[in-house]
Design an enzyme around this catalytic site. Structure first.
Site, PDB file in Angstrom:
ATOM      1  N   TYR A  17      40.464  65.549  63.240  1.00 35.13           N
ATOM      2  CA  TYR A  17      41.077  65.601  62.624  1.00 35.13           C
ATOM      3  C   TYR A  17      40.874  67.348  64.112  1.00 35.13           C
ATOM      4  CZ  TYR A  17      43.614  62.395  60.898  1.00 35.13           C
ATOM      5  OH  TYR A  17      44.460  61.272  60.418  1.00 35.13           O
ATOM      6  N   ARG A  47      30.267  46.503  70.245  1.00 34.55           N
ATOM      7  CA  ARG A  47      30.044  48.208  71.113  1.00 34.55           C
ATOM      8  C   ARG A  47      28.467  48.752  70.885  1.00 34.55           C
ATOM      9  NH1 ARG A  47      32.462  52.810  66.315  1.00 34.55           N
ATOM     10  NH2 ARG A  47      31.839  53.993  68.394  1.00 34.55           N
ATOM     11  N   ARG A  48      28.672  49.936  71.565  1.00 37.90           N
ATOM     12  CA  ARG A  48      27.398  50.017  71.018  1.00 37.90           C
ATOM     13  C   ARG A  48      26.175  49.309  72.179  1.00 37.90           C
ATOM     14  NH1 ARG A  48      28.822  52.014  65.333  1.00 37.90           N
ATOM     15  NH2 ARG A  48      28.526  54.430  66.051  1.00 37.90           N
ATOM     16  N   HIS A  84      40.370  51.997  70.851  1.00 35.60           N
ATOM     17  CA  HIS A  84      41.066  53.388  69.732  1.00 35.60           C
ATOM     18  C   HIS A  84      41.009  54.370  69.433  1.00 35.60           C
ATOM     19  CE1 HIS A  84      42.446  55.085  65.903  1.00 35.60           C
ATOM     20  NE2 HIS A  84      41.198  55.459  65.471  1.00 35.60           N
ATOM     21  N   PHE A  85      39.319  54.922  70.148  1.00 35.60           N
ATOM     22  CA  PHE A  85      39.060  55.681  70.768  1.00 35.60           C
ATOM     23  C   PHE A  85      39.155  56.467  71.230  1.00 35.60           C
ATOM     24  CE2 PHE A  85      34.486  55.032  69.655  1.00 35.60           C
ATOM     25  CZ  PHE A  85      34.268  55.180  71.115  1.00 35.60           C
ATOM     26  N   HIS A  95      34.998  62.036  60.525  1.00 40.10           N
ATOM     27  CA  HIS A  95      36.470  62.016  60.143  1.00 40.10           C
ATOM     28  C   HIS A  95      37.427  63.422  60.130  1.00 40.10           C
ATOM     29  CE1 HIS A  95      40.193  60.473  60.022  1.00 40.10           C
ATOM     30  NE2 HIS A  95      40.435  61.336  59.311  1.00 40.10           N
TER      31      HIS A  95
HETATM   32 FE1  HAS Z   1      40.585  56.860  63.967  1.00 41.96          FE
HETATM   33  C1  HAS Z   1      36.877  55.312  64.041  1.00 41.96           C
HETATM   34  C2  HAS Z   1      40.731  55.163  61.108  1.00 41.96           C
HETATM   35  C3  HAS Z   1      43.552  58.857  63.738  1.00 41.96           C
HETATM   36  C4  HAS Z   1      39.500  59.113  66.617  1.00 41.96           C
HETATM   37  N1  HAS Z   1      38.167  56.986  64.999  1.00 41.96           N
HETATM   38  C5  HAS Z   1      37.460  56.084  65.165  1.00 41.96           C
HETATM   39  C6  HAS Z   1      36.554  56.797  65.508  1.00 41.96           C
HETATM   40  C7  HAS Z   1      37.316  57.462  66.284  1.00 41.96           C
HETATM   41  C8  HAS Z   1      38.402  57.543  66.314  1.00 41.96           C
HETATM   42  C9  HAS Z   1      36.579  58.613  67.789  1.00 41.96           C
HETATM   43  O1  HAS Z   1      40.003  53.283  59.525  1.00 41.96           O
HETATM   44  C10 HAS Z   1      35.520  55.878  66.368  1.00 41.96           C
HETATM   45  C11 HAS Z   1      33.868  56.804  65.597  1.00 41.96           C
HETATM   46  C12 HAS Z   1      32.979  56.296  65.505  1.00 41.96           C
HETATM   47  O2  HAS Z   1      32.042  56.136  67.134  1.00 41.96           O
HETATM   48  O3  HAS Z   1      32.684  54.721  65.526  1.00 41.96           O
HETATM   49  N2  HAS Z   1      41.706  56.672  62.464  1.00 41.96           N
HETATM   50  C13 HAS Z   1      42.112  56.506  61.498  1.00 41.96           C
HETATM   51  C14 HAS Z   1      43.745  56.441  60.771  1.00 41.96           C
HETATM   52  C15 HAS Z   1      44.002  57.031  61.631  1.00 41.96           C
HETATM   53  C16 HAS Z   1      43.181  57.762  63.154  1.00 41.96           C
HETATM   54  C17 HAS Z   1      43.932  55.723  60.186  1.00 41.96           C
HETATM   55  N3  HAS Z   1      40.955  58.658  64.791  1.00 41.96           N
HETATM   56  C18 HAS Z   1      42.306  59.190  64.534  1.00 41.96           C
HETATM   57  C19 HAS Z   1      42.855  60.118  65.265  1.00 41.96           C
HETATM   58  C20 HAS Z   1      41.586  60.112  66.516  1.00 41.96           C
HETATM   59  C21 HAS Z   1      40.961  58.939  65.909  1.00 41.96           C
HETATM   60  C22 HAS Z   1      44.087  60.667  65.491  1.00 41.96           C
HETATM   61  C23 HAS Z   1      41.316  61.237  67.472  1.00 41.96           C
HETATM   62  C24 HAS Z   1      42.003  62.337  67.679  1.00 41.96           C
HETATM   63  N4  HAS Z   1      39.259  55.296  62.894  1.00 41.96           N
HETATM   64  C25 HAS Z   1      39.632  54.953  61.505  1.00 41.96           C
HETATM   65  C26 HAS Z   1      38.711  54.045  61.023  1.00 41.96           C
HETATM   66  C27 HAS Z   1      37.215  53.732  62.096  1.00 41.96           C
HETATM   67  C28 HAS Z   1      38.486  54.511  63.443  1.00 41.96           C
HETATM   68  C29 HAS Z   1      38.820  53.554  59.565  1.00 41.96           C
HETATM   69  C30 HAS Z   1      36.181  53.201  61.597  1.00 41.96           C
HETATM   70  C31 HAS Z   1      37.354  51.919  62.078  1.00 41.96           C
HETATM   71  C32 HAS Z   1      35.087  50.738  62.213  1.00 41.96           C
HETATM   72  O4  HAS Z   1      35.060  50.332  61.940  1.00 41.96           O
HETATM   73  O5  HAS Z   1      34.182  52.378  62.610  1.00 41.96           O
HETATM   74  C33 HAS Z   1      45.231  58.698  61.704  1.00 41.96           C
HETATM   75  O6  HAS Z   1      45.398  59.446  61.140  1.00 41.96           O
HETATM   76  C34 HAS Z   1      46.423  57.420  62.353  1.00 41.96           C
HETATM   77  C35 HAS Z   1      47.743  58.272  62.135  1.00 41.96           C
HETATM   78  C36 HAS Z   1      48.721  57.887  63.312  1.00 41.96           C
HETATM   79  C37 HAS Z   1      49.676  58.099  63.206  1.00 41.96           C
HETATM   80  C38 HAS Z   1      50.452  57.948  64.649  1.00 41.96           C
HETATM   81  C39 HAS Z   1      52.075  59.064  63.744  1.00 41.96           C
HETATM   82  C40 HAS Z   1      52.236  59.301  65.419  1.00 41.96           C
HETATM   83  C41 HAS Z   1      52.571  60.143  65.923  1.00 41.96           C
HETATM   84  C42 HAS Z   1      53.098  60.718  67.505  1.00 41.96           C
HETATM   85  C43 HAS Z   1      54.697  61.165  67.871  1.00 41.96           C
HETATM   86  C44 HAS Z   1      55.574  61.235  68.438  1.00 41.96           C
HETATM   87  C45 HAS Z   1      56.906  61.002  68.861  1.00 41.96           C
HETATM   88  C46 HAS Z   1      57.223  60.807  70.861  1.00 41.96           C
HETATM   89  C47 HAS Z   1      57.218  62.363  67.686  1.00 41.96           C
HETATM   90  C48 HAS Z   1      50.002  56.934  61.838  1.00 41.96           C
HETATM   91  C49 HAS Z   1      52.981  61.927  65.296  1.00 41.96           C
HETATM   92  C50 HAS Z   1      58.506  59.958  70.152  1.00 41.96           C
HETATM   93  C51 HAS Z   1      59.465  60.199  71.133  1.00 41.96           C
HETATM   94  C52 HAS Z   1      60.160  59.064  71.305  1.00 41.96           C
HETATM   95  C53 HAS Z   1      60.938  59.075  72.604  1.00 41.96           C
HETATM   96  C54 HAS Z   1      59.810  57.941  71.494  1.00 41.96           C
HETATM   97 CU    CU Z   2      38.092  58.454  60.541  1.00 46.50          CU
END
Ligand code: HAS
Ligand code: CU
Length: 563
Positions: free
Chosen positions: A238, A450-451, A385-386, A234
């Protein structure tokens, strides 16, 4: 204190240091390897998409899982790690002055060990002796040399990380009492996170996987090895997103002609990442037996805490956009958005990354919710997702960075032609990902696993009913994959153009001056001992009892399997 007297004391200038030529070499070599790995990884992805869609069959000498492993390792591990270290070496040289000869040598030593590990692992994957996917989940077993390659990869990053940390702390010592430059602060948070996290993967590789692959032990404790992997896995995500956030915090304000909204808030976000992104690995193991519900629940709560710094980041960056848009005369609730430089790929590519991170992050929150995880776990949803998070948000940001960083390092000009190619590239990548990742999400919801390679059960009439929608279709995934491949080739061309072909000249390293509140950032934010101490305490809290339990009450170990 009035605004003007605050402004008077500011370190009001962007860092003007030129990057020393020797540091440039160290950086560009990292970035070049990143893009070669990228191109190979993209082709791996294309083959997979076509095979999964049942559109082609691989020749007998290539395995589906072999390609899947190469794709994941080359893109998720090799591309990211090399480009991140390339960025850090260049950025630290720019903001903290040239590296001393000793530290630069340490950086080269890190690069050499990292590269040796990469080559060993690559040979094992290419010869189909390590088709264990990028998570190398036990009981799948690879040749022991693959794990040795991984161990060297990690040790290499520790050496390079030590060079970066030493450079930062040297600056801190030479400037007592002053807030450290934001770039160094953020690099330090990211590297410390990486080092603490990679201890977990080093432990499973050295203590479990290597002895097992060498035949010194017959069986392996699966749940323990997966737990140690996700302790690392995890924070690994980050380790990818934090450097992308650094581009958002430190480069984008300058590119749009504004100033970052707040230094304290940015530092707080990075401290929170350090504290909360490690003790959360169980959210990848919610469906696994052998871990008690209580500890899964604790780590789920911590997962929701680690969402907060991303929300702080969304707020900060949006505020920076609004502040800048209004300073440039923009009015109304949203019409100031028009003042942003939409035609400049240095802004536009990372912006598309941000926009896509809104649904991508929401998907992460869905994954982390226990009941919903039972629907999506091990389905194509997670792959969707990823590909949005790391495959789009992080990658588009790194692409956006490459357009100026590569010519800065190669002494060339970032031309209109490069900008135009970049704009096309960004659109293609976003559109390709919309089809591919969108279809993956939907297919996952209707149960596509998957996989796995193409399986004939997907031809079963009942499965077809679900898998043959316009958007819930493996064909849509493959079409997205083809568009992404075109975008990938164009990105590689951009890399070649900016490295070898663009006219010689100057390109600006866009780095914002530290924000208005920098001199007033609370001192405790720079207190690394405090943060590392709390991070370790949280890790011990979240992991000690469950890991003890896994060892003491270990189920019978598993013999090896291979793909
Ligand atoms: Fe994830 C699985 C939960 C973020 C990558 N994640 C994965 C896997 C990868 C991955 C590679 O809870 C698969 C691993 C595998 O092979 O099995 N993930 C989360 C959560 C977040 C999250 C809670 N993941 C990421 C990030 C990754 C990433 C970042 C890569 C860089 N993830 C999971 C969970 C799994 C998971 C489970 C397991 C699933 C399973 O069952 O296998 C959080 O950190 C996300 C928080 C982000 C936000 C978004 C904030 C928005 C922003 C944009 C602002 C936009 C602007 C523009 C400023 C709440 C910062 C606005 C302008 C306008 C004009 C509108
Ligand atoms: Cu994670």
């Amino acid at each position: 204190m009035s605004q003007s007297s605050v402004a008077h004391k500011l370190p009001d200038k962007e860092p003007e240091t030129e990057i020393s030529p020797k540091d440039k070499t160290l950086s560009i070599v990292h970035i070049a390897i990143a893009f070669v790995a990228f191109l190979l990884g993209v082709f791996g992805g294309l083959l997979q998409g076509l095979v999964r869609g049942g559109m082609i069959e691989l020749p007998s000498w290539i395995g589906y899982y072999q390609i899947l492993t190469l794709h994941g390792v080359l893109l998720a591990l090799v591309f990211t790690t090399y480009i991140i270290f390339g960025f850090f070496f260049a950025g630290m040289s720019k903001t903290h002055g040239a590296f001393s000869d000793g530290l630069r040598k340490l950086g080269w030593a890190g690069f050499s060990v990292l590269s040796l590990g990469t080559v060993i692992a690559a040979v094992m994957m290419l010869t189909n002796q390590a088709s264990v996917l990028y998570t190398f989940y036990a009981p799948l077993q690879a040749h022991w040399l693959f794990y040795v390659g991984l161990a060297l990869f990690v040790v290499g990053t520790w050496l390079s990380g030590a060079a970066l940390l030493a450079h930062y702390f040297k600056w801190k010592k030479a400037n007592p009492g002053q807030p450290t430059p934001l770039f160094g602060f953020m690099t330090t948070a990211t590297i410390v996170l990486w080092i603490v996290a990679s201890l977990g993967v080093a432990a499973t590789v050295l203590l479990q996987l290597i002895p097992w692959a060498l035949g010194l032990t017959d069986t392996i404790n699966i749940v323990l090895s997966r737990t140690l992997f996700w302790y690392f896995g995890h924070p690994l995500v980050y380790f990818w997103i934090m450097p992308a956030y650094m581009v958002w915090y430190l480069v984008i304000p300058k590119v749009i002609g504004g100033r970052l909204f707040s230094s304290s808030l940015a530092r707080l976000a990075f401290v929170l990442f350090l504290l909360f992104s490690i003790p959360v690995g169980f959210h990848h193991q919610l469906m696994e037996s052998g871990i008690s519900g209580f500890w899964k629940y604790m780590q789920t709560i911590l997962t929701f805490v680690v969402v907060v710094p991303s929300l702080l980041t969304a707020f900060s960056i949006f505020a920076t956009f609004e502040q800048t848009g209004r300073e440039k005369g923009g009015k109304g609730l949203f019409s100031w958005l028009k003042k942003l430089p939409w035609g400049d790929v240095r802004f536009f590519a990372p912006f598309m990354g941000m926009l896509i991170f809104i649904p991508a992050g929401a998907g992460g929150i869905i994954n982390a919710s226990f009941q919903l995880n039972s629907v999506v776990h091990n389905t194509l949803w997670v792959v969707g997702h990823f590909h949005l998070t790391v495959g789009t948000t992080v990658l588009l940001t790194f692409f956006g960075m490459s357009y100026w960083l590569i010519p800065v390092l190669t002494g060339r000009r970032f031309t209109k032609h490069a900008n135009r190619c970049g704009m096309v590239q960004t659109w293609l990548w976003a559109i390709g990902m919309f089809f591919m990742s969108g279809a993956m999400h939907l297919l996952g919801l209707v149960g596509a696993p998957r996989r796995t390679a193409y399986a004939t059960y997907q031809d079963h009439p009942q499965a077809l009913q679900w898998f043959e929608g316009i958007f819930t279709s493996h064909v849509t995934v493959a079409i997205g994959g083809v568009i992404l491949t075109a975008a990938g080739i164009l990105m590689f061309y951009n890399f070649i153009y900016l490295t070898f072909l663009a006219p010689k000249g100057e390109t600006e390293f866009p780095m914002t001056a530290d924000p208005i509140d920098t001199p007033h950032t609370p001192k405790y934010l720079d207190n690394w001992k405090l943060w590392i101490g709390i991070a370790i305490a949280l890790i011990l809290f979240a992991y000690t009892i469950p890991i003890y339990d896994m060892i003491v009450n270990a189920p019978p170990g598993s013999p090896p399997f291979s793909n």
